[in-house]
Design a protein around this motif. Structure first.
Motif, mmCIF file in Angstrom:
data_model
loop_
_atom_site.group_PDB
_atom_site.id
_atom_site.type_symbol
_atom_site.label_atom_id
_atom_site.label_comp_id
_atom_site.label_asym_id
_atom_site.label_seq_id
_atom_site.Cartn_x
_atom_site.Cartn_y
_atom_site.Cartn_z
ATOM 1 N N MET A 150 0.850 -1.176 0.000
ATOM 2 C CA MET A 150 0.000 0.000 0.000
ATOM 3 C C MET A 150 0.896 1.240 0.000
ATOM 4 N N LYS A 151 0.468 2.239 -0.676
ATOM 5 C CA LYS A 151 1.295 3.438 -0.775
ATOM 6 C C LYS A 151 1.275 4.234 0.531
ATOM 7 N N LYS A 152 2.242 5.122 0.646
ATOM 8 C CA LYS A 152 2.399 5.960 1.829
ATOM 9 C C LYS A 152 1.221 6.931 1.950
ATOM 10 N N PHE A 153 0.850 7.242 3.203
ATOM 11 C CA PHE A 153 -0.257 8.180 3.437
ATOM 12 C C PHE A 153 0.118 9.567 2.930
ATOM 13 N N GLN A 154 -0.806 10.158 2.192
ATOM 14 C CA GLN A 154 -0.602 11.516 1.702
ATOM 15 C C GLN A 154 -1.912 12.270 1.844
ATOM 16 N N PHE A 155 -1.846 13.396 2.544
ATOM 17 C CA PHE A 155 -3.025 14.240 2.748
ATOM 18 C C PHE A 155 -3.155 15.144 1.530
ATOM 19 N N GLU B 237 -6.233 14.162 10.439
ATOM 20 C CA GLU B 237 -6.209 13.075 11.421
ATOM 21 C C GLU B 237 -7.243 12.009 11.082
ATOM 22 N N GLN B 238 -8.420 12.447 10.676
ATOM 23 C CA GLN B 238 -9.487 11.507 10.320
ATOM 24 C C GLN B 238 -9.064 10.657 9.122
ATOM 25 N N GLN B 239 -8.482 11.288 8.119
ATOM 26 C CA GLN B 239 -8.045 10.538 6.944
ATOM 27 C C GLN B 239 -6.890 9.600 7.285
ATOM 28 N N LEU B 240 -6.019 10.018 8.193
ATOM 29 C CA LEU B 240 -4.911 9.162 8.609
ATOM 30 C C LEU B 240 -5.447 7.930 9.335
ATOM 31 N N GLU B 241 -6.433 8.103 10.172
ATOM 32 C CA GLU B 241 -7.046 6.960 10.858
ATOM 33 C C GLU B 241 -7.696 6.016 9.849
ATOM 34 N N LEU C 50 -5.085 0.010 5.880
ATOM 35 C CA LEU C 50 -3.807 -0.701 5.836
ATOM 36 C C LEU C 50 -3.884 -1.982 6.652
ATOM 37 N N ILE C 51 -4.470 -1.911 7.824
ATOM 38 C CA ILE C 51 -4.629 -3.102 8.657
ATOM 39 C C ILE C 51 -5.525 -4.119 7.962
ATOM 40 N N HIS C 52 -6.599 -3.642 7.355
ATOM 41 C CA HIS C 52 -7.518 -4.533 6.634
ATOM 42 C C HIS C 52 -6.797 -5.221 5.467
ATOM 43 N N GLU C 53 -5.999 -4.477 4.741
ATOM 44 C CA GLU C 53 -5.262 -5.053 3.605
ATOM 45 C C GLU C 53 -4.242 -6.077 4.091
#
Length: 144
Positions: A1-6, A113-117, A123-126
């Motif tokens: 999975m790709k890195k988190f980006q806001f 923060e909401q999008q990061l969560e 990510l955990i689901h994947e």
């Protein structure tokens, strides 16, 4: 999975910059207000000093000069109080601008923060799905 980006990171950075500028402007306004107040305090101290010097004086010239100084202090105090009132209005305006800027930054940070969560949950689901695939030995037929 790709890195988190806001997606709104650039806008958040701009809003943070605007907040910093508003803080600086408020600081300048409060400094101006404090400067006027210190001038008023200095005038009051000078007046108290002259009153102390003049107590018990019978010299007409000194009394006349003291009265002229008191008139000067009253005029200066009035002018400084007007300036102080204007400075307080400006400070209140700058304070409201800062409050608005802070609210904008806070709302974007909460969204981030909401999008990061949500990203962490996805990510955990994947990862769970990948582990399930490994454990159950489900392979893609195209990989063989």
């Amino acid at each position: 999975m790709k890195k988190f980006q806001f997606e709104l990171e650039e806008i958040l950075n701009i809003r943070k910059f605007e907040q910093q500028q508003a803080e600086i402007e408020l600081g300048k306004a409060l400094a101006s207000e404090n400067e006027i107040q210190s001038k008023l305090n200095a005038l009051a101290m000078q007046q108290a000093s002259v009153q102390k010097q003049m107590s018990g004086s019978t010299d007409f010239y000194d009394i006349t000069n003291a009265n002229q100084f008191y008139a000067f202090v009253r005029n200066q105090s009035e002018c400084l109080l007007n300036e102080l009132a204007k400075a307080k209005l400006i400070s209140d305006e700058k304070r409201s601008i800062l409050k608005e800027a802070m609210q904008k930054v806070d709302s974007l940070e909460k969204l981030k923060e909401q999008q990061l969560e949500e990203y962490k949950v996805a990510l955990i689901h994947e990862e769970d799905n990948e582990l399930d695939d490994i454990v159950t030995s489900r392979f893609n037929p195209n990989q063989q």
